[in-house]
Motif scaffolding. Structure first.
Motif, PDB file in Angstrom:
ATOM      1  N   VAL A 177      25.811 -48.757  16.012  1.00 40.57           N
ATOM      2  CA  VAL A 177      27.039 -48.452  16.744  1.00 40.57           C
ATOM      3  C   VAL A 177      26.889 -47.117  17.097  1.00 40.57           C
ATOM      4  CG1 VAL A 177      29.597 -47.970  16.536  1.00 40.57           C
ATOM      5  CG2 VAL A 177      28.639 -50.079  15.500  1.00 40.57           C
ATOM      6  N   LEU A 178      26.566 -46.301  16.211  1.00 43.66           N
ATOM      7  CA  LEU A 178      26.329 -44.698  16.488  1.00 43.66           C
ATOM      8  C   LEU A 178      25.291 -44.583  17.851  1.00 43.66           C
ATOM      9  CD1 LEU A 178      26.036 -42.619  13.391  1.00 43.66           C
ATOM     10  CD2 LEU A 178      28.249 -42.926  14.751  1.00 43.66           C
ATOM     11  N   ILE A 210      32.830 -41.290  26.251  1.00 48.70           N
ATOM     12  CA  ILE A 210      31.650 -42.481  26.203  1.00 48.70           C
ATOM     13  C   ILE A 210      32.460 -43.481  27.186  1.00 48.70           C
ATOM     14  CG2 ILE A 210      31.100 -41.882  24.007  1.00 48.70           C
ATOM     15  CD1 ILE A 210      32.805 -43.818  22.920  1.00 48.70           C
ATOM     16  N   TRP A 250      28.934 -50.245  32.282  1.00 45.75           N
ATOM     17  CA  TRP A 250      28.144 -51.128  31.714  1.00 45.75           C
ATOM     18  C   TRP A 250      29.058 -52.241  31.692  1.00 45.75           C
ATOM     19  CZ3 TRP A 250      25.962 -48.073  26.926  1.00 45.75           C
ATOM     20  CH2 TRP A 250      25.384 -47.077  27.353  1.00 45.75           C
ATOM     21  N   MET A 296      35.176 -46.307  13.059  1.00 46.80           N
ATOM     22  CA  MET A 296      34.107 -46.442  11.899  1.00 46.80           C
ATOM     23  C   MET A 296      33.971 -45.449  11.157  1.00 46.80           C
ATOM     24  SD  MET A 296      30.257 -47.254  12.148  1.00 46.80           S
ATOM     25  CE  MET A 296      29.992 -45.779  12.814  1.00 46.80           C
ATOM     26  N   ILE A 311      23.662 -43.289  23.446  1.00 50.57           N
ATOM     27  CA  ILE A 311      23.181 -43.622  24.726  1.00 50.57           C
ATOM     28  C   ILE A 311      24.223 -43.296  25.902  1.00 50.57           C
ATOM     29  CG2 ILE A 311      22.377 -45.754  26.205  1.00 50.57           C
ATOM     30  CD1 ILE A 311      21.213 -47.048  23.300  1.00 50.57           C
ATOM     31  N   ALA A 363      33.985 -48.985  16.891  1.00 45.57           N
ATOM     32  CA  ALA A 363      33.148 -47.805  17.197  1.00 45.57           C
ATOM     33  C   ALA A 363      33.847 -46.563  16.834  1.00 45.57           C
ATOM     34  CB  ALA A 363      32.458 -47.722  18.586  1.00 45.57           C
ATOM     35  N   ILE A 388      33.695 -36.408  19.713  1.00 46.08           N
ATOM     36  CA  ILE A 388      33.631 -36.815  20.981  1.00 46.08           C
ATOM     37  C   ILE A 388      34.630 -37.608  21.446  1.00 46.08           C
ATOM     38  CG2 ILE A 388      32.101 -38.095  22.706  1.00 46.08           C
ATOM     39  CD1 ILE A 388      29.823 -37.813  20.562  1.00 46.08           C
ATOM     40  N   LEU A 400      30.511 -46.414  29.463  1.00 45.43           N
ATOM     41  CA  LEU A 400      30.748 -47.851  28.787  1.00 45.43           C
ATOM     42  C   LEU A 400      31.660 -48.615  30.050  1.00 45.43           C
ATOM     43  CD1 LEU A 400      31.918 -47.341  25.168  1.00 45.43           C
ATOM     44  CD2 LEU A 400      29.935 -48.337  26.051  1.00 45.43           C
ATOM     45  N   VAL A 444      30.363 -37.134  15.906  1.00 44.73           N
ATOM     46  CA  VAL A 444      30.684 -38.241  16.800  1.00 44.73           C
ATOM     47  C   VAL A 444      32.453 -38.363  16.939  1.00 44.73           C
ATOM     48  CG1 VAL A 444      28.488 -39.460  16.723  1.00 44.73           C
ATOM     49  CG2 VAL A 444      30.598 -40.278  15.457  1.00 44.73           C
ATOM     50  N   LEU A 482      24.657 -47.231  20.030  1.00 47.81           N
ATOM     51  CA  LEU A 482      25.145 -47.864  21.105  1.00 47.81           C
ATOM     52  C   LEU A 482      26.363 -47.369  22.119  1.00 47.81           C
ATOM     53  CD1 LEU A 482      24.577 -50.523  22.724  1.00 47.81           C
ATOM     54  CD2 LEU A 482      25.984 -51.737  21.450  1.00 47.81           C
ATOM     55  N   PHE A 483      27.425 -46.865  21.088  1.00 49.71           N
ATOM     56  CA  PHE A 483      28.574 -46.371  21.782  1.00 49.71           C
ATOM     57  C   PHE A 483      28.706 -44.831  21.608  1.00 49.71           C
ATOM     58  CE2 PHE A 483      29.554 -50.699  20.370  1.00 49.71           C
ATOM     59  CZ  PHE A 483      30.473 -50.903  21.389  1.00 49.71           C
ATOM     60  N   TYR A 484      27.841 -44.261  21.172  1.00 52.09           N
ATOM     61  CA  TYR A 484      28.033 -42.925  21.272  1.00 52.09           C
ATOM     62  C   TYR A 484      26.616 -42.060  22.017  1.00 52.09           C
ATOM     63  CZ  TYR A 484      31.938 -42.812  18.261  1.00 52.09           C
ATOM     64  OH  TYR A 484      33.297 -43.260  17.855  1.00 52.09           O
TER      65      TYR A 484
END
Lengths: 301, 277
Positions: free
Chosen positions: A27-28, B121, B128, B150, A34, B147, B116, B125, B113, A30-32
């Protein structure tokens, strides 16, 4: 025998961590990780929200960095963050210390008061902006202006005067954000050994002296870490401002996050928005590295 | 009167002032929401209306779309909270029980993170998801919520797991239980209140989320309440202020009530997290 072998093969606290970490790490990435890399790529492109990038280009970066609006936005952001960081922490610290004192003295209503402050914290940002919009309503029947009218004051141009609008945005943010600092400081204050205060009392130290010599030095690290957390939170705040003023009047309350949002999703300027997002990211990460630095300080001393 | 008594009086005076500031927006919202349009124009002159009315709530809730928005908000925030927890549990367990190289880096990375902005993001996103035809899907919003929630969940759960004595697990291990069994049968049941706190916190965060659904969901019938009230606010005029107040109150109340009801548990979890962090 098998049990003993199982224990030897996998003694407590041993084993492969990676299968367990896989979902979180994925998740880190894919969602942050990249997306952030993609933001960097987009910042050096000419992509718009509807057209893909045609190649590397510095035009968007030049255009957005040369935009005279950006200078104004950055100045507004700096003021908004700085004032909030000071105000939120003063309010949070005062309330936390008042509650701790009240609890020690057995005063009634501490839990109710804490609940009230926390209730403001969970109000959605958009609703926060809308609610304060009603309070700041400049019509004669608006809340604050009609209250001020009773005191023979006002009316105040809460949202239509550019300077006042920024003050109003800070007030709305203060209402919602104080709870976070309050919790952090309450935890830090409760972590100070009571014996120190007993000694201070034996030495007949006054409240101010006790605060300066015990409370403040021992909470210094909490205050430092909290300053950074609150700065980043404030930097990233934009939904309450969007609902309260929409960034206006003019650009008076348009902070960097709101400017980024408008650039990408209203002007559809993806490359320009990516440059701004990168600025937002860099500012946030710089502040975060500060936390690491403060945290290391603790190990040294 | 002793100095301490004078201190109490000063404390109460300050509390009264602060309470007025924190209470005013809620009180005013409540007052506006039960007014008739005519009484809205009276401002503060009549805080409790002469003829309080629930018609505004009736008008808002009789709109089928509004109930859909509430349901969407609940659905997205609950599923997003559950996903965040599902992703966080194994990682938090590993960070609590299995010493490994790079553990500090993982925990610091999770903290970093969180700094952020979702705005950063969401720019890529959105593109995509648009290319992959994933816009306008609840699942996309839930995935992003998972995400975003988490990292906080990992921190809170690690602190919770740390507080559970490891001896219980050693005993189960001697009996031949696998780590997954230990986690499911021993650790998770003991971590109930930490799990509940993390779930409620992430859920409340999701309920407040505006940006993610606003960008990923384009169709009005998919919106959660946070996006819907923003849109609704754009369409109100001075004569419908009382309706906006009622709508805001309905949007705010679920999160506030849940949080207030469970605040003792949640604040305890946050405080122990703050002390460790």
């Amino acid at each position: 025998m098998t049990a003993a072998r199982a224990l030897r093969e996998r003694p407590p606290g041993q084993g492969q961590p990676w299968p367990w970490l896989l979902p979180a790490v994925a998740v880190l990435a894919l969602f942050y990780a990249i997306p952030v890399l993609d933001v960097v790529r987009l910042a050096f492109s000419d992509a718009t929200l509807i057209a893909p990038a045609t190649g590397l280009s510095l035009d968007a970066m030049r255009a957005i960095l040369g935009d005279p609006a950006l200078r104004k936005v950055l100045a507004t952001t700096a003021i908004f963050v700085a004032v909030n960081v000071v105000a939120l922490q003063l309010a949070g610290l005062s309330i936390a210390l008042l509650i701790v004192r009240g609890e020690r003295r057995g005063l009634k209503g501490m839990a109710a008061f804490r609940t009230l402050v926390l209730a403001a914290w969970v109000v959605p940002g958009i609703a926060n902006g809308l609610i304060w919009g009603l309070l700041f309503d400049e019509a004669p029947y608006g809340t604050l202006n009609s209250l001020l009218g009773y005191a023979g004051l006002g009316p105040v141009a809460w949202l239509s005067d550019p300077r006042m609008a920024l003050v109003s945005a800070v007030i709305a943010n203060l209402w919602q954000g104080t709870a976070f600092s309050m919790i952090v400081f309450y935890a830090a204050r409760r972590g100070i050994p009571p014996v120190l205060y007993e000694v201070a009392e034996l030495d007949a130290a006054g409240p101010w002296r006790t605060f300066r010599s015990i409370t403040l030095p021992l909470m210094r690290r909490a205050i430092a870490v909290n300053s950074v957390l609150v700065s980043v939170q404030t930097l990233n705040t934009f939904d309450s401002i969007l609902a309260l003023t929409g960034g206006g009047p003019g650009r008076a309350t348009e902070v960097l996050a709101l400017f980024t949002f408008n650039t990408v999703f209203y002007n559809l300027d993806l490359a320009g928005g990516a440059v701004l997002a990168l600025l937002l990211f860099a500012a946030g990460m710089t502040l975060t590295l500060l936390i690491g630095w403060i945290g290391r300080d603790r190990g040294a001393s | 009167m002793s100095a301490a008594r004078w201190g109490d009086v000063a404390s109460y005076a300050l509390f009264a002032l602060l309470a007025a500031f924190f209470l005013l927006p809620f009180a005013w919202l409540g007052s506006l929401a039960i007014r008739t349009p005519a009484e809205v124009y009276l401002g503060a002159a009549r805080f409790v209306p002469e003829a309080p009315t629930l018609d505004n709530f009736g008008a808002v809730l009789s709109d089928r779309a509004f109930l859909t928005y509430l349901w969407n908000g609940l659905k997205l925030s609950a599923c997003g909270g559950a996903l965040a927890l599902a992703l966080a549990i194994p990682a938090a367990y590993a960070c609590s029980r299995i010493p490994f190289r790079g553990q500090g880096a993982v925990l610091v990375g999770l903290l970093a993170v969180q700094m952020i902005s979702p705005l950063v993001i969401l720019v890529p996103l959105y593109r995509w998801m648009s290319t992959l035809d994933l816009l306008n899907l609840d699942l996309s919003v839930i995935a992003v919520y998972g995400a975003i929630g988490m990292p906080l969940a990992v921190w809170l759960l690690k602190v919770t797991f740390d507080a559970i004595p490891v001896e219980l697990e050693e005993a189960a291990q001697i009996d031949g239980a696998s780590r997954w069994m230990i986690l499911g049968r021993i650790v998770l049941p003991l971590a109930r209140s930490g799990l509940a706190s993390a779930f409620v916190l992430t859920m409340v965060m999701n309920w407040s989320q505006f940006l993610v659904p606003f960008i990923l969901l384009e169709r009005d019938q998919d919106w959660p309440i946070s996006v819907a009230i923003f849109n609704f606010a754009g369409s109100v005029s001075a004569s419908t202020t009382q309706l906006l107040a009622a709508a805001c109150l309905i949007a705010v109340l679920p999160a506030v009530l849940v949080f207030v009801a469970l605040q003792r548990m949640i604040v305890t979890a946050l405080i122990s997290g703050a002390v460790k962090g």
